[in-house]
Design an enzyme around this catalytic site. Structure first.
Site, short mmCIF file in Angstrom:
data_model
loop_
_atom_site.label_atom_id
_atom_site.label_comp_id
_atom_site.label_asym_id
_atom_site.label_seq_id
_atom_site.Cartn_x
_atom_site.Cartn_y
_atom_site.Cartn_z
N ARG A 21 107.24 12.03 -71.94
CA ARG A 21 106.06 11.76 -71.10
C ARG A 21 104.95 12.76 -71.40
O ARG A 21 103.79 12.40 -71.57
CB ARG A 21 106.50 11.87 -69.63
CG ARG A 21 105.39 11.87 -68.61
CD ARG A 21 106.01 11.99 -67.22
NE ARG A 21 105.02 12.03 -66.16
CZ ARG A 21 104.50 13.15 -65.68
NH1 ARG A 21 104.84 14.32 -66.20
NH2 ARG A 21 103.63 13.11 -64.70
N ARG A 72 122.84 9.85 -83.84
CA ARG A 72 123.12 10.84 -84.89
C ARG A 72 123.12 10.03 -86.19
O ARG A 72 123.90 9.10 -86.32
CB ARG A 72 124.47 11.50 -84.66
CG ARG A 72 124.57 12.21 -83.30
CD ARG A 72 125.78 13.12 -83.24
NE ARG A 72 126.10 13.54 -81.88
CZ ARG A 72 125.54 14.56 -81.26
NH1 ARG A 72 124.61 15.28 -81.86
NH2 ARG A 72 125.90 14.89 -80.03
N GLY A 102 118.38 18.80 -80.79
CA GLY A 102 119.08 20.07 -80.95
C GLY A 102 119.09 20.55 -82.39
O GLY A 102 118.28 20.13 -83.22
N ASP A 103 120.05 21.38 -82.65
CA ASP A 103 120.17 22.05 -83.95
C ASP A 103 120.15 21.07 -85.13
O ASP A 103 119.34 21.21 -86.06
CB ASP A 103 121.49 22.84 -83.90
CG ASP A 103 121.76 23.59 -85.16
OD1 ASP A 103 121.13 24.63 -85.34
OD2 ASP A 103 122.57 23.12 -85.97
N GLY A 104 121.02 20.06 -85.11
CA GLY A 104 121.11 19.12 -86.22
C GLY A 104 119.80 18.36 -86.41
O GLY A 104 119.36 18.13 -87.55
N SER A 105 119.17 18.00 -85.31
CA SER A 105 117.92 17.23 -85.39
C SER A 105 116.80 18.08 -85.99
O SER A 105 116.00 17.60 -86.80
CB SER A 105 117.51 16.76 -83.99
OG SER A 105 118.60 16.13 -83.39
N ASP A 128 123.22 22.50 -75.02
CA ASP A 128 124.02 23.61 -75.55
C ASP A 128 123.32 24.97 -75.49
O ASP A 128 123.99 26.01 -75.55
CB ASP A 128 124.41 23.34 -77.01
CG ASP A 128 125.23 22.08 -77.18
OD1 ASP A 128 125.73 21.57 -76.17
OD2 ASP A 128 125.35 21.62 -78.33
N ASP A 130 121.77 26.42 -77.82
CA ASP A 130 122.17 27.19 -79.00
C ASP A 130 121.08 27.32 -80.05
O ASP A 130 121.37 27.55 -81.22
CB ASP A 130 123.44 26.58 -79.62
CG ASP A 130 123.24 25.14 -80.03
OD1 ASP A 130 122.22 24.53 -79.64
OD2 ASP A 130 124.11 24.60 -80.74
N ARG A 155 137.55 23.72 -57.38
CA ARG A 155 138.02 24.90 -56.64
C ARG A 155 138.70 24.49 -55.32
O ARG A 155 139.69 25.08 -54.91
CB ARG A 155 136.86 25.86 -56.37
CG ARG A 155 137.27 27.16 -55.73
CD ARG A 155 136.06 28.03 -55.50
NE ARG A 155 135.67 28.76 -56.69
CZ ARG A 155 136.33 29.80 -57.20
NH1 ARG A 155 137.45 30.20 -56.64
NH2 ARG A 155 135.90 30.41 -58.27
N MET A 170 131.12 21.73 -72.40
CA MET A 170 130.54 21.48 -73.72
C MET A 170 129.81 22.71 -74.26
O MET A 170 129.75 23.75 -73.60
CB MET A 170 129.58 20.30 -73.65
CG MET A 170 130.27 18.96 -73.68
SD MET A 170 129.06 17.64 -73.80
CE MET A 170 130.11 16.27 -74.25
N LYS A 212 146.78 40.23 -56.32
CA LYS A 212 146.05 40.88 -55.22
C LYS A 212 145.77 39.90 -54.09
O LYS A 212 146.51 39.80 -53.13
CB LYS A 212 144.75 41.47 -55.76
CG LYS A 212 144.99 42.82 -56.44
CD LYS A 212 143.69 43.51 -56.71
CE LYS A 212 143.47 43.69 -58.19
NZ LYS A 212 142.11 43.74 -58.58
N ARG A 256 126.11 15.71 -69.71
CA ARG A 256 124.86 15.33 -70.38
C ARG A 256 123.98 14.43 -69.52
O ARG A 256 122.83 14.17 -69.89
CB ARG A 256 125.20 14.63 -71.70
CG ARG A 256 125.75 15.56 -72.77
CD ARG A 256 124.96 15.47 -74.06
NE ARG A 256 125.01 14.16 -74.63
CZ ARG A 256 125.81 13.80 -75.65
NH1 ARG A 256 126.60 14.70 -76.20
NH2 ARG A 256 125.79 12.59 -76.12
O1 F6P Z 1 125.08 18.88 -78.74
C1 F6P Z 1 125.31 18.33 -77.50
C2 F6P Z 1 126.76 17.97 -77.32
O2 F6P Z 1 126.91 17.45 -76.01
C3 F6P Z 1 127.75 19.10 -77.59
O3 F6P Z 1 127.87 19.99 -76.51
C4 F6P Z 1 129.00 18.32 -77.90
O4 F6P Z 1 129.82 19.07 -78.76
C5 F6P Z 1 128.49 17.11 -78.60
O5 F6P Z 1 127.14 16.96 -78.23
C6 F6P Z 1 129.22 15.83 -78.29
O6 F6P Z 1 128.71 14.84 -79.10
P1 F6P Z 1 128.95 13.28 -78.91
O7 F6P Z 1 128.00 12.78 -77.89
O8 F6P Z 1 128.65 12.71 -80.25
O9 F6P Z 1 130.36 13.08 -78.46
#
Ligand code: F6P
Length: 323
Positions: A21, A72, A102-105, A128, A130, A155, A170, A212, A256
């Site tokens: 947006r 992906r 994320g990282d891969g993208s 993540d 990360d 809990r 995750m 304890k 997610r």
């Molecule tokens: O990168 C986000 C994430 O949710 C990771 O924490 C997890 O390892 C992965 O994606 C799971 O991927 P998929 O949705 O392909 O199962």
């Protein structure tokens, strides 16, 4: 820049819609045309694209997931795939691309921009947390809230039954969710890949607590080969201490989903505007990050370096608070 493309890629994250947006409206406010690309890089290769107007992003700021869908895409990891993607960008008249992922993208985005000298700006969209160069990523705080709500419920039953629950969260080999999740839920320990505690140390901590005052315990484990995941940790604990009544919960993809937190909505909204400003300023191939509440530009090469450090104070905090 007359026309920008926007896509979401990789695992979805709450706040991606707020980012779409913001990118769309900020670009339109600057007189640009906006083309929405569906299903990430896969849609860029196949040409799944349509023009977005301001009303196309109405009523989405509160929604989880991504209205653009995501994927992906293995093909995009090859030079041939990226060539097809570049050809689509040219034929659609898209002058610059905003990639939310994320990282891969961002790795994919960096490769495309390097091969074709093409302007790309990234927004860190992943639960993540990360990515290097940003304190938090879009989706992270919502996922943390989801973990907290789920573990609070666990809990209740853990204490009713005097049980030890090993809960897997995750993070794709990163311990941010597990560590901060442990602090937020008052868990006895966090097992994370960055500083994995061995089964002996873990069970010692648990035994101390149980001896304890506590009759039940919660341990958060980050998914990862290094930690062995919740199932691996539970197996080792059972071997060492068969007297513990151990249960495993894997929170999975629930982490997610959901409506984004206020923090994620505000972060995504600020970062979306910053992406357009960055392109206008002539910034290329950077990710928008946030450091001490200030938006910053992080070169892709640094963002995806993969060595974002865990804060040791947080590791100590879990240990101090579980005594
Ligand atoms: O990168 C986000 C994430 O949710 C990771 O924490 C997890 O390892 C992965 O994606 C799971 O991927 P998929 O949705 O392909 O199962």
């Amino acid at each position: 820049i007359q026309c920008i493309g926007v896509l979401t890629s990789g695992g979805d994250a709450p706040g991606m819609n707020a980012a779409i947006r913001s990118v769309t409206r900020a670009a339109i406010a600057e007189g640009m045309q906006v083309k929405a690309i569906y299903r990430g890089f896969r849609g860029l290769i196949s040409g799944e694209i349509r023009e977005f107007h301001t009303e196309d992003v109405s009523n989405i700021i509160q929604r989880g997931g991504t209205i653009l869908r995501t994927a992906r895409c293995d093909e995009f990891t090859t030079p041939e795939g990226r060539k097809k993607a570049y050809e689509t960008l040219k034929s659609e008249g898209i002058d610059a691309l905003v990639v939310i992922g994320g990282d891969g993208s961002l790795r994919g985005a960096a490769a495309l921009s390097a091969e074709y000298n093409y302007p790309v700006v990234g927004l860190p969209g992943t639960i993540d947390n990360d990515l290097y160069g940003t304190d938090i990523t879009i989706g992270y705080t919502t996922a943390l809230d989801t973990i907290m709500e789920a573990v609070d419920k666990i809990r209740d039953t853990a204490s009713s039954h005097d049980r030890l629950f090993i809960v897997e969260v995750m993070g794709r080999d990163a311990g941010f969710l597990a560590l901060n999740g442990a602090i937020a839920t008052g868990a006895e320990a966090a097992v994370i890949p960055e500083c994995a505690i061995g089964p002996d140390e873990l069970t010692r901590t648990l035994k101390q607590g149980l001896r304890k005052t506590k009759n039940s315990s919660i341990v958060l484990v980050a998914e990862s080969e290094v930690t062995g995941g919740a199932i691996g940790v539970a197996r080792r604990v059972r071997e060492l201490y068969p007297e513990f009544d151990v249960r495993v919960t894997i929170l999975g993809h629930i982490q997610r989903g959901g409506s984004p937190s206020a923090t994620d909505r505000i972060l995504a909204s600020r970062m979306g505007i910053a992406a357009i400003t960055a392109l206008i300023e002539g910034q290329r191939n950077v990710m928008i990050g946030i450091k001490n509440s200030q938006l910053v530009y992080v070169p892709f090469s640094r963002a995806i370096k993969g060595d974002k450090a865990i804060n040791r104070d947080l590791v100590n905090a879990v240990s101090i608070l579980s005594t």
